[in-house]
Design a protein around this motif. Structure first.
Motif, PDB file in Angstrom:
ATOM      1  N   GLN A   6      41.989  33.960  62.464  1.00 43.95           N
ATOM      2  CA  GLN A   6      42.677  34.360  63.677  1.00 43.95           C
ATOM      3  C   GLN A   6      42.149  35.709  64.136  1.00 43.95           C
ATOM      4  O   GLN A   6      41.784  36.559  63.317  1.00 43.95           O
ATOM      5  N   SER A   7      42.161  35.895  65.449  1.00 38.09           N
ATOM      6  CA  SER A   7      41.767  37.197  65.993  1.00 38.09           C
ATOM      7  C   SER A   7      42.593  37.502  67.235  1.00 38.09           C
ATOM      8  O   SER A   7      43.019  36.580  67.941  1.00 38.09           O
ATOM      9  N   PRO A   8      42.831  38.774  67.497  1.00 37.67           N
ATOM     10  CA  PRO A   8      42.578  39.911  66.609  1.00 37.67           C
ATOM     11  C   PRO A   8      43.607  39.950  65.482  1.00 37.67           C
ATOM     12  O   PRO A   8      44.534  39.147  65.453  1.00 37.67           O
ATOM     13  N   THR A   9      43.455  40.878  64.562  1.00 35.83           N
ATOM     14  CA  THR A   9      44.422  41.001  63.471  1.00 35.83           C
ATOM     15  C   THR A   9      45.658  41.769  63.934  1.00 35.83           C
ATOM     16  O   THR A   9      46.777  41.455  63.515  1.00 35.83           O
ATOM     17  N   HIS A  10      45.442  42.756  64.768  1.00 33.74           N
ATOM     18  CA  HIS A  10      46.544  43.554  65.304  1.00 33.74           C
ATOM     19  C   HIS A  10      46.307  43.789  66.788  1.00 33.74           C
ATOM     20  O   HIS A  10      45.153  43.856  67.236  1.00 33.74           O
ATOM     21  N   LEU A  11      47.401  43.944  67.507  1.00 34.99           N
ATOM     22  CA  LEU A  11      47.300  44.135  68.955  1.00 34.99           C
ATOM     23  C   LEU A  11      48.520  44.925  69.421  1.00 34.99           C
ATOM     24  O   LEU A  11      49.642  44.635  69.008  1.00 34.99           O
ATOM     25  N   ILE A  12      48.289  45.895  70.292  1.00 40.04           N
ATOM     26  CA  ILE A  12      49.396  46.640  70.898  1.00 40.04           C
ATOM     27  C   ILE A  12      49.302  46.457  72.404  1.00 40.04           C
ATOM     28  O   ILE A  12      48.246  46.689  73.010  1.00 40.04           O
ATOM     29  N   LYS A  13      50.401  46.029  73.001  1.00 35.88           N
ATOM     30  CA  LYS A  13      50.478  45.815  74.439  1.00 35.88           C
ATOM     31  C   LYS A  13      51.741  46.483  74.973  1.00 35.88           C
ATOM     32  O   LYS A  13      52.635  46.867  74.203  1.00 35.88           O
ATOM     33  N   THR A  14      51.809  46.605  76.281  1.00 38.61           N
ATOM     34  CA  THR A  14      53.020  47.129  76.912  1.00 38.61           C
ATOM     35  C   THR A  14      53.730  46.002  77.664  1.00 38.61           C
ATOM     36  O   THR A  14      53.125  44.965  77.991  1.00 38.61           O
ATOM     37  N   ARG A  15      54.997  46.227  77.906  1.00 38.56           N
ATOM     38  CA  ARG A  15      55.806  45.223  78.599  1.00 38.56           C
ATOM     39  C   ARG A  15      55.149  44.810  79.923  1.00 38.56           C
ATOM     40  O   ARG A  15      54.638  45.648  80.655  1.00 38.56           O
ATOM     41  N   GLY A  16      55.195  43.526  80.221  1.00 36.55           N
ATOM     42  CA  GLY A  16      54.635  43.019  81.456  1.00 36.55           C
ATOM     43  C   GLY A  16      53.195  42.567  81.363  1.00 36.55           C
ATOM     44  O   GLY A  16      52.735  41.795  82.217  1.00 36.55           O
TER      45      GLY A  16
END
Lengths: 114, 112
Positions: A6-16
């Motif tokens: 699976q990719s990516p291993t980690h992800l940071i996003k913002t609302r919307g």
């Protein structure tokens, strides 16, 4: 032998925002299932695909969508992200996705929505 | 890594003890069951499975028991080792369905 990747291993996003998560099944497996695992709970079924067709869908809003490609890899898309979408997203593969068929899981993608 | 076991039932044992992890399921139509082990920060790992026409199945150091009358599964781990520390989930397939339903999970802590 490679397992489910699976990719990516980690992800940071913002609302919307929207996000696309990717999964490659075990070689020879034609079915992919997606699960969401919120911290402290068991995985919850989102989608299952077999031979590029959606075979099943869990109780998730239409913001969640997925597809499977001719090489049996798969993408999970989530639109209009909410804080509550923060979770570990797991992909599992099996030969045909049939009943009584063991599913093997990948390491997951950890999504954090801020 | 962060724990997947917050607010989960916890079983604490000493290294070398035998461990028994229990799971109740609610769907009497379920006919295939799998135990998964999940270490912190990783995906669930297949341990052992059992079909509803069986009441016991053994693997290497693990045994699964199925009691369909009371809708109960158990996972027995012999000679528990520190590497067995993880969250354990039981999962079920309902007859005719190809999607897994997971239980709440139990955290196993093994002390050296």
């Amino acid at each position: 032998d490679a397992g489910v990747t699976q990719s990516p291993t980690h992800l940071i996003k913002t609302r919307g925002q929207h996000v696309t998560l990717r999964c490659s099944p075990i070689s020879g497996h034609k079915s992919v299932s997606w699960y969401q695992q919120v911290l402290g709970q068991g995985p919850q079924f989102i989608f299952q695909y077999y031979e590029k067709e959606e075979r099943g869908r869990g109780n998730f809003p239409d913001r969640f969508s997925a597809r499977q490609f001719p090489n049996y890899s798969s993408e999970l898309n989530v639109n209009a992200l909410l804080l509550g979408d923060s979770a570990l997203y797991l992909c599992a593969s099996s030969f045909t996705g049939g009943n009584q068929e063991t599913q093997y899981f990948g390491p997951g993608t950890r999504l954090l929505v801020l | 890594g962060e724990s997947v076991g917050l607010h989960l039932p916890t079983l604490s044992v000493q290294e070398g003890d035998n461990s028994i992890i229990n799971c109740a399921y609610s769907n009497s139509a379920s006919d295939y069951f799998i135990w998964y082990k999940q270490e912190s920060g990783k995906g669930p790992q297949f341990i052992i499975d059992i079909r509803s026409n069986m009441d016991k199945r053994q693997g290497q150091r693990v045994t699964v028991l199925l009691n369909k009358t009371v809708k109960h599964l158990s996972l027995q781990i012999a000679a528990t080792q520190p590497g067995d520390s993880a969250v354990y989930f039981c999962a079920e397939f309902a007859s005719g369905y190809s999607t897994l339903t997971f239980g709440k999970g139990t955290m196993l802590l093994v002390s050296p």
